[in-house]
Design a protein around this motif. Structure first.
Motif: not given
Length: 175
Positions: A76-102
């Motif tokens: 596991l080197i990173g993750f994205s998350s989605a919030d402000r979810i309106v199911f079937g319509d829209r969401a906001n995504m965030h991007l995070h790289m855990i492994d600094v070497n990547q």
């Protein structure tokens, strides 16, 4: 979802949620500033763990956030998350790289594409927004390559744990 480089993206499991908390609590103040995060406003570890655990107990269509894990050869080197979810319509995504070497190796575009596919399929989205700090170069280069369209730049007061930030807003839509 896998690639020939051994890069996989999948929904994060309950057993991996401490990775999210550790990423923020163990990041340097400088890195958090790049993200637009005020470290003094981070939730306490245990309270945050319980909140995420509660989210994971809900079906996807009832969650307020969903997390996609990024793995390189099953690490596991990173993750994205989605919030402000309106199911079937829209969401906001965030991007995070855990492994600094990547970080800054040019592999982010594929990770973002994989995350987008998962969010659109699992949440039945029509639109997915991503609003990185305008001064965070990596996602602002990656998002257009992954099919996101520039919407606008703005200074907004975002929800905790973000502080007042200059955000560049992108959108990915179903055509």
């Amino acid at each position: 979802m896998a690639t020939e480089l051994g890069l996989n993206a999948r929904l994060m499991t309950r057993d991996e949620i401490d990775v999210i908390i550790g990423y923020f609590h163990n990041s340097s103040p400088e890195h958090l500033e790049t993200l637009g995060v005020d470290p003094t406003r981070l939730p306490k570890r245990e309270a945050w763990h319980q909140r995420i655990l509660q989210e994971f107990s809900l079906p996807l269509h009832q969650r307020t956030s969903v997390v996609v894990a990024w793995l390189l050869r099953e690490h596991l080197i990173g993750f994205s998350s989605a919030d402000r979810i309106v199911f079937g319509d829209r969401a906001n995504m965030h991007l995070h790289m855990i492994d600094v070497n990547q970080r800054h190796l040019g592999l982010g575009t594929e990770r973002v594409r994989q995350s987008v596919d998962i969010y659109f399929e699992e949440l039945r989205l029509k639109r997915l927004f991503c609003a990185p700090n305008a001064f965070n170069v990596a996602p602002n280069r990656t998002l257009p390559k992954a099919g996101f369209k520039y919407v606008k730049e703005s200074a907004v007061e975002a929800c905790q744990p973000r502080d007042l930030s200059n955000l560049t807003i992108y959108c990915h839509m179903v055509i």
